[in-house]
Design a protein around this motif. Sequence first.
Motif, PDB file in Angstrom:
ATOM      1  N   ALA A   1      52.179  26.268  31.780  1.00 24.16           N
ATOM      2  CA  ALA A   1      51.536  25.731  30.587  1.00 24.16           C
ATOM      3  C   ALA A   1      50.828  26.860  29.847  1.00 24.16           C
ATOM      4  CB  ALA A   1      50.511  24.658  30.958  1.00 24.16           C
ATOM      5  N   PRO A   2      50.635  26.682  28.538  1.00 27.71           N
ATOM      6  CA  PRO A   2      49.767  27.605  27.819  1.00 27.71           C
ATOM      7  C   PRO A   2      48.322  27.314  28.216  1.00 27.71           C
ATOM      8  CG  PRO A   2      50.554  25.890  26.344  1.00 27.71           C
ATOM      9  CD  PRO A   2      51.221  25.670  27.669  1.00 27.71           C
ATOM     10  N   LEU A   3      47.449  28.286  28.039  1.00 27.16           N
ATOM     11  CA  LEU A   3      46.042  28.121  28.377  1.00 27.16           C
ATOM     12  C   LEU A   3      45.185  28.177  27.119  1.00 27.16           C
ATOM     13  CD1 LEU A   3      45.904  30.567  31.429  1.00 27.16           C
ATOM     14  CD2 LEU A   3      46.118  28.069  31.485  1.00 27.16           C
ATOM     15  N   VAL A   4      44.107  27.413  27.109  1.00 25.56           N
ATOM     16  CA  VAL A   4      43.126  27.490  26.030  1.00 25.56           C
ATOM     17  C   VAL A   4      42.535  28.899  26.056  1.00 25.56           C
ATOM     18  CG1 VAL A   4      40.878  26.629  25.243  1.00 25.56           C
ATOM     19  CG2 VAL A   4      42.602  25.031  26.096  1.00 25.56           C
ATOM     20  N   TRP A   5      42.328  29.498  24.894  1.00 21.54           N
ATOM     21  CA  TRP A   5      41.794  30.849  24.805  1.00 21.54           C
ATOM     22  C   TRP A   5      40.291  30.804  25.075  1.00 21.54           C
ATOM     23  CZ3 TRP A   5      44.719  34.975  24.860  1.00 21.54           C
ATOM     24  CH2 TRP A   5      44.158  36.214  24.608  1.00 21.54           C
ATOM     25  N   GLY A   6      39.903  31.226  26.261  1.00 27.73           N
ATOM     26  CA  GLY A   6      38.504  31.224  26.689  1.00 27.73           C
ATOM     27  C   GLY A   6      38.410  30.621  28.074  1.00 27.73           C
ATOM     28  N   GLY A   7      37.227  30.517  28.591  1.00 28.65           N
ATOM     29  CA  GLY A   7      37.057  29.950  29.914  1.00 28.65           C
ATOM     30  C   GLY A   7      35.696  30.301  30.481  1.00 28.65           C
ATOM     31  N   ARG A   8      35.577  30.251  31.781  1.00 32.01           N
ATOM     32  CA  ARG A   8      34.320  30.536  32.484  1.00 32.01           C
ATOM     33  C   ARG A   8      34.596  31.485  33.646  1.00 32.01           C
ATOM     34  NH1 ARG A   8      33.395  28.035  28.704  1.00 32.01           N
ATOM     35  NH2 ARG A   8      32.184  26.168  28.337  1.00 32.01           N
ATOM     36  N   THR A   9      33.608  32.304  33.955  1.00 31.31           N
ATOM     37  CA  THR A   9      33.623  33.130  35.144  1.00 31.31           C
ATOM     38  C   THR A   9      32.602  32.550  36.102  1.00 31.31           C
ATOM     39  OG1 THR A   9      34.223  35.101  33.891  1.00 31.31           O
ATOM     40  CG2 THR A   9      33.256  35.455  36.073  1.00 31.31           C
ATOM     41  N   VAL A  10      33.037  32.206  37.303  1.00 35.15           N
ATOM     42  CA  VAL A  10      32.157  31.572  38.287  1.00 35.15           C
ATOM     43  C   VAL A  10      31.883  32.559  39.411  1.00 35.15           C
ATOM     44  CG1 VAL A  10      31.893  29.645  39.889  1.00 35.15           C
ATOM     45  CG2 VAL A  10      33.135  29.320  37.734  1.00 35.15           C
ATOM     46  N   ALA A  11      30.619  32.785  39.671  1.00 39.98           N
ATOM     47  CA  ALA A  11      30.177  33.627  40.780  1.00 39.98           C
ATOM     48  C   ALA A  11      29.237  32.801  41.653  1.00 39.98           C
ATOM     49  CB  ALA A  11      29.470  34.874  40.253  1.00 39.98           C
ATOM     50  N   LYS A  12      28.787  33.377  42.736  1.00 41.28           N
ATOM     51  CA  LYS A  12      27.944  32.643  43.680  1.00 41.28           C
ATOM     52  C   LYS A  12      26.726  32.019  43.009  1.00 41.28           C
ATOM     53  CE  LYS A  12      25.498  33.098  48.044  1.00 41.28           C
ATOM     54  NZ  LYS A  12      25.134  33.994  49.144  1.00 41.28           N
ATOM     55  N   GLU A  13      26.100  32.758  42.103  1.00 40.90           N
ATOM     56  CA  GLU A  13      24.853  32.269  41.509  1.00 40.90           C
ATOM     57  C   GLU A  13      24.891  32.137  39.998  1.00 40.90           C
ATOM     58  OE1 GLU A  13      21.471  34.356  43.054  1.00 40.90           O
ATOM     59  OE2 GLU A  13      22.244  34.287  45.097  1.00 40.90           O
ATOM     60  N   SER A  14      26.090  32.160  39.417  1.00 37.21           N
ATOM     61  CA  SER A  14      26.142  32.050  37.957  1.00 37.21           C
ATOM     62  C   SER A  14      27.489  31.525  37.474  1.00 37.21           C
ATOM     63  CB  SER A  14      25.882  33.412  37.310  1.00 37.21           C
ATOM     64  OG  SER A  14      26.930  34.307  37.616  1.00 37.21           O
ATOM     65  N   VAL A  15      27.453  30.948  36.299  1.00 37.70           N
ATOM     66  CA  VAL A  15      28.656  30.557  35.560  1.00 37.70           C
ATOM     67  C   VAL A  15      28.439  31.074  34.145  1.00 37.70           C
ATOM     68  CG1 VAL A  15      30.079  28.662  34.724  1.00 37.70           C
ATOM     69  CG2 VAL A  15      28.986  28.489  36.971  1.00 37.70           C
ATOM     70  N   THR A  16      29.339  31.956  33.682  1.00 38.18           N
ATOM     71  CA  THR A  16      29.183  32.559  32.368  1.00 38.18           C
ATOM     72  C   THR A  16      30.470  32.413  31.564  1.00 38.18           C
ATOM     73  OG1 THR A  16      29.870  34.710  33.252  1.00 38.18           O
ATOM     74  CG2 THR A  16      27.491  34.268  33.201  1.00 38.18           C
ATOM     75  N   PRO A  17      30.352  32.467  30.230  1.00 42.30           N
ATOM     76  CA  PRO A  17      31.569  32.429  29.419  1.00 42.30           C
ATOM     77  C   PRO A  17      32.467  33.626  29.751  1.00 42.30           C
ATOM     78  CG  PRO A  17      29.637  32.066  28.059  1.00 42.30           C
ATOM     79  CD  PRO A  17      29.139  32.505  29.410  1.00 42.30           C
ATOM     80  N   LEU A  18      33.753  33.386  29.789  1.00 39.84           N
ATOM     81  CA  LEU A  18      34.724  34.437  30.062  1.00 39.84           C
ATOM     82  C   LEU A  18      34.806  35.361  28.851  1.00 39.84           C
ATOM     83  CD1 LEU A  18      36.938  35.603  31.906  1.00 39.84           C
ATOM     84  CD2 LEU A  18      38.527  34.016  30.806  1.00 39.84           C
ATOM     85  N   GLU A  19      34.687  36.651  29.078  1.00 42.01           N
ATOM     86  CA  GLU A  19      34.815  37.625  28.001  1.00 42.01           C
ATOM     87  C   GLU A  19      36.292  37.957  27.831  1.00 42.01           C
ATOM     88  OE1 GLU A  19      32.197  40.995  28.105  1.00 42.01           O
ATOM     89  OE2 GLU A  19      30.633  39.815  29.093  1.00 42.01           O
ATOM     90  N   MET A  20      36.893  37.391  26.808  1.00 40.00           N
ATOM     91  CA  MET A  20      38.315  37.590  26.561  1.00 40.00           C
ATOM     92  C   MET A  20      38.554  38.970  25.962  1.00 40.00           C
ATOM     93  SD  MET A  20      39.510  34.733  27.668  1.00 40.00           S
ATOM     94  CE  MET A  20      41.212  34.699  27.127  1.00 40.00           C
ATOM     95  N   GLN A  21      39.676  39.560  26.304  1.00 45.36           N
ATOM     96  CA  GLN A  21      40.086  40.855  25.774  1.00 45.36           C
ATOM     97  C   GLN A  21      41.047  40.626  24.605  1.00 45.36           C
ATOM     98  OE1 GLN A  21      38.577  43.561  27.281  1.00 45.36           O
ATOM     99  NE2 GLN A  21      37.546  41.904  28.378  1.00 45.36           N
ATOM    100  N   SER A  22      41.367  41.673  23.862  1.00 47.70           N
ATOM    101  CA  SER A  22      42.289  41.518  22.732  1.00 47.70           C
ATOM    102  C   SER A  22      43.681  41.095  23.205  1.00 47.70           C
ATOM    103  CB  SER A  22      42.376  42.804  21.915  1.00 47.70           C
ATOM    104  OG  SER A  22      42.844  43.868  22.711  1.00 47.70           O
ATOM    105  N   MET A  23      44.058  41.515  24.417  1.00 46.83           N
ATOM    106  CA  MET A  23      45.279  41.046  25.080  1.00 46.83           C
ATOM    107  C   MET A  23      44.816  40.434  26.394  1.00 46.83           C
ATOM    108  SD  MET A  23      48.304  41.961  23.547  1.00 46.83           S
ATOM    109  CE  MET A  23      49.529  42.391  24.765  1.00 46.83           C
ATOM    110  N   ASP A  24      45.063  39.145  26.598  1.00 48.46           N
ATOM    111  CA  ASP A  24      44.568  38.474  27.792  1.00 48.46           C
ATOM    112  C   ASP A  24      45.563  37.409  28.226  1.00 48.46           C
ATOM    113  OD1 ASP A  24      42.715  37.536  29.814  1.00 48.46           O
ATOM    114  OD2 ASP A  24      41.114  38.328  28.563  1.00 48.46           O
ATOM    115  N   VAL A  25      45.289  36.767  29.358  1.00 53.04           N
ATOM    116  CA  VAL A  25      46.177  35.743  29.895  1.00 53.04           C
ATOM    117  C   VAL A  25      46.147  34.522  28.970  1.00 53.04           C
ATOM    118  CG1 VAL A  25      46.662  34.231  31.846  1.00 53.04           C
ATOM    119  CG2 VAL A  25      45.840  36.559  32.249  1.00 53.04           C
ATOM    120  N   GLY A  26      47.315  34.149  28.473  1.00 59.45           N
ATOM    121  CA  GLY A  26      47.410  33.017  27.562  1.00 59.45           C
ATOM    122  C   GLY A  26      48.245  31.876  28.100  1.00 59.45           C
ATOM    123  N   GLY A  27      48.820  32.045  29.282  1.00 65.57           N
ATOM    124  CA  GLY A  27      49.622  30.988  29.872  1.00 65.57           C
ATOM    125  C   GLY A  27      50.151  31.423  31.229  1.00 65.57           C
TER     126      GLY A  27
END
Length: 109
Positions: free
Chosen positions: A46-72
């Motif tokens: 499937a294609p993926l929504v552009w963006g997401g979250r990064t989950v770590a033990k003590e935090s959840v932060t917005p995913l920092e997308m690059q100019s070329m990134d995973v899109g599907g």
Amino acid sequence: MTQFLVLLVGKPPAVGAQDAVTREYNAKWMAWMGDLAASGALRGGAPLVWGGRTVAKESVTPLEMQSMDVGGYLVIEAASAEAVAEILQSSPSIQIGGEAIIRECVPVG
């Protein structure tokens, strides 16, 4: 046969674009995916929504997308990673400068 996870790397999608170039590109994708499904190699994807979250033990932060990134992603069944690479060479995203990451799946169960 082995299953492989393919991560499709490219530029962000032009959400809602309806120009002729975008319509032609989308039509190429639909045809390519249809051929892949008809070959029996496509197991999912499937294609993926552009963006997401990064989950770590003590935090959840917005995913920092690059100019070329995973899109599907795709799950392809093939004899080897080389066979998957050959399949991907004709994909619309590779044809316009995208890339793909191929990872072999470990059988579970």
